[in-house]
Each structure stands twice: as structure tokens, then as C-alpha cells.
Design a protein around this motif. Structure first.
Motif, mmCIF file in Angstrom:
data_model
loop_
_atom_site.group_PDB
_atom_site.id
_atom_site.type_symbol
_atom_site.label_atom_id
_atom_site.label_comp_id
_atom_site.label_asym_id
_atom_site.label_seq_id
_atom_site.Cartn_x
_atom_site.Cartn_y
_atom_site.Cartn_z
ATOM 1 N N GLU A 182 -9.288 -3.792 -11.485
ATOM 2 C CA GLU A 182 -9.577 -4.739 -12.554
ATOM 3 C C GLU A 182 -10.211 -6.011 -11.996
ATOM 4 O OE1 GLU A 182 -6.430 -7.173 -14.634
ATOM 5 O OE2 GLU A 182 -6.960 -5.722 -16.216
ATOM 6 N N GLU A 183 -9.666 -6.513 -10.900
ATOM 7 C CA GLU A 183 -10.206 -7.710 -10.276
ATOM 8 C C GLU A 183 -11.627 -7.469 -9.775
ATOM 9 O OE1 GLU A 183 -9.400 -10.574 -6.442
ATOM 10 O OE2 GLU A 183 -7.692 -9.577 -7.371
ATOM 11 N N SER A 184 -11.851 -6.320 -9.178
ATOM 12 C CA SER A 184 -13.181 -5.979 -8.677
ATOM 13 C C SER A 184 -14.189 -5.886 -9.817
ATOM 14 C CB SER A 184 -13.125 -4.649 -7.923
ATOM 15 O OG SER A 184 -14.406 -4.265 -7.512
ATOM 16 N N GLU A 185 -13.786 -5.263 -10.917
ATOM 17 C CA GLU A 185 -14.686 -5.143 -12.067
ATOM 18 C C GLU A 185 -14.971 -6.506 -12.678
ATOM 19 O OE1 GLU A 185 -12.791 -2.275 -14.579
ATOM 20 O OE2 GLU A 185 -13.480 -0.592 -13.351
ATOM 21 N N ALA A 235 10.512 7.257 -3.493
ATOM 22 C CA ALA A 235 9.133 7.749 -3.473
ATOM 23 C C ALA A 235 8.410 7.393 -4.769
ATOM 24 C CB ALA A 235 9.113 9.261 -3.248
ATOM 25 N N MET A 236 9.109 7.520 -5.893
ATOM 26 C CA MET A 236 8.492 7.206 -7.180
ATOM 27 C C MET A 236 8.233 5.715 -7.304
ATOM 28 S SD MET A 236 7.369 8.951 -9.622
ATOM 29 C CE MET A 236 6.268 8.240 -10.808
ATOM 30 N N GLU A 237 9.181 4.896 -6.873
ATOM 31 C CA GLU A 237 8.978 3.450 -6.918
ATOM 32 C C GLU A 237 7.812 3.019 -6.035
ATOM 33 O OE1 GLU A 237 12.833 1.854 -5.957
ATOM 34 O OE2 GLU A 237 13.536 2.070 -8.020
ATOM 35 N N ALA A 238 7.710 3.609 -4.850
ATOM 36 C CA ALA A 238 6.599 3.291 -3.955
ATOM 37 C C ALA A 238 5.276 3.724 -4.582
ATOM 38 C CB ALA A 238 6.792 3.965 -2.599
ATOM 39 N N HIS A 239 5.269 4.898 -5.168
ATOM 40 C CA HIS A 239 4.057 5.413 -5.802
ATOM 41 C C HIS A 239 3.624 4.514 -6.963
ATOM 42 C CE1 HIS A 239 1.058 8.014 -7.448
ATOM 43 N NE2 HIS A 239 1.773 8.282 -8.534
ATOM 44 N N MET A 240 4.564 4.137 -7.808
ATOM 45 C CA MET A 240 4.224 3.296 -8.953
ATOM 46 C C MET A 240 3.755 1.919 -8.510
ATOM 47 S SD MET A 240 4.429 5.294 -11.439
ATOM 48 C CE MET A 240 4.133 4.116 -12.747
ATOM 49 N N THR A 287 2.197 1.154 -5.628
ATOM 50 C CA THR A 287 0.835 1.224 -5.081
ATOM 51 C C THR A 287 -0.175 1.577 -6.167
ATOM 52 O OG1 THR A 287 1.159 3.504 -4.325
ATOM 53 C CG2 THR A 287 1.548 1.760 -2.723
ATOM 54 N N ALA A 288 0.227 2.394 -7.149
ATOM 55 C CA ALA A 288 -0.676 2.715 -8.263
ATOM 56 C C ALA A 288 -0.979 1.453 -9.061
ATOM 57 C CB ALA A 288 -0.065 3.786 -9.158
ATOM 58 N N ASN A 289 0.050 0.661 -9.312
ATOM 59 C CA ASN A 289 -0.143 -0.596 -10.033
ATOM 60 C C ASN A 289 -1.075 -1.519 -9.259
ATOM 61 O OD1 ASN A 289 0.501 -2.479 -12.191
ATOM 62 N ND2 ASN A 289 1.657 -3.599 -10.644
ATOM 63 N N GLN A 290 -0.881 -1.625 -7.953
ATOM 64 C CA GLN A 290 -1.736 -2.495 -7.140
ATOM 65 C C GLN A 290 -3.180 -2.014 -7.153
ATOM 66 O OE1 GLN A 290 -0.717 -5.509 -5.751
ATOM 67 N NE2 GLN A 290 -2.937 -5.688 -5.731
ATOM 68 N N ARG A 291 -3.379 -0.686 -7.098
ATOM 69 C CA ARG A 291 -4.751 -0.153 -7.165
ATOM 70 C C ARG A 291 -5.410 -0.509 -8.488
ATOM 71 N NH1 ARG A 291 -2.310 4.341 -4.476
ATOM 72 N NH2 ARG A 291 -2.029 5.396 -6.475
#
Length: 51
Positions: free
Chosen positions: A38-41, A22-27, A29-33
Motif C-alpha cells: 500500500e505504501e509503495s503504491e 506459525a499462524m501468528e507469524a504468518h499473519m 508478515t502478511a499484514n506487513q507485506r
């Protein structure tokens, strides 16, 4: 089930394998967000997708 709920459930049930997953999945997806933001900005500032 959202990421935080999955992690909390794993912790409450003392399931280290599920907590790790769960923590690996969370990290991940958080990293991807963050990368997407950053790319959007950068795109908003330059008007392009290039660096």
C-alpha cells in the motif's frame, strides 16, 4: 522453512502451540507485506512518502 510449511508441519504433528505461533507469524508478515505494498503504491501515485 517457509511460513506455510511451518504451519502445515505444526498441524500434521497436532502441536497447537506451534500452530498458533506459525499462524501468528504468518499473519504478521502478511499484514506487513500488505502495508508495504500500500505504501509503495501510494508513493508511486504521489511521488512522495507522505499521505
Amino acid at each position: 522453512m517457509d511460513e506455510h510449511s511451518q504451519l502445515l508441519k505444526a498441524l500434521e504433528t497436532r502441536d497447537p502451540a506451534a500452530a498458533r505461533a506459525a499462524m501468528e507469524a504468518h499473519m504478521s508478515t502478511a499484514n506487513q507485506r500488505l502495508l508495504d505494498k500500500e505504501e509503495s503504491e501510494r508513493h508511486d501515485k504521489t511521488g512522495t512518502d507522505e499521505d
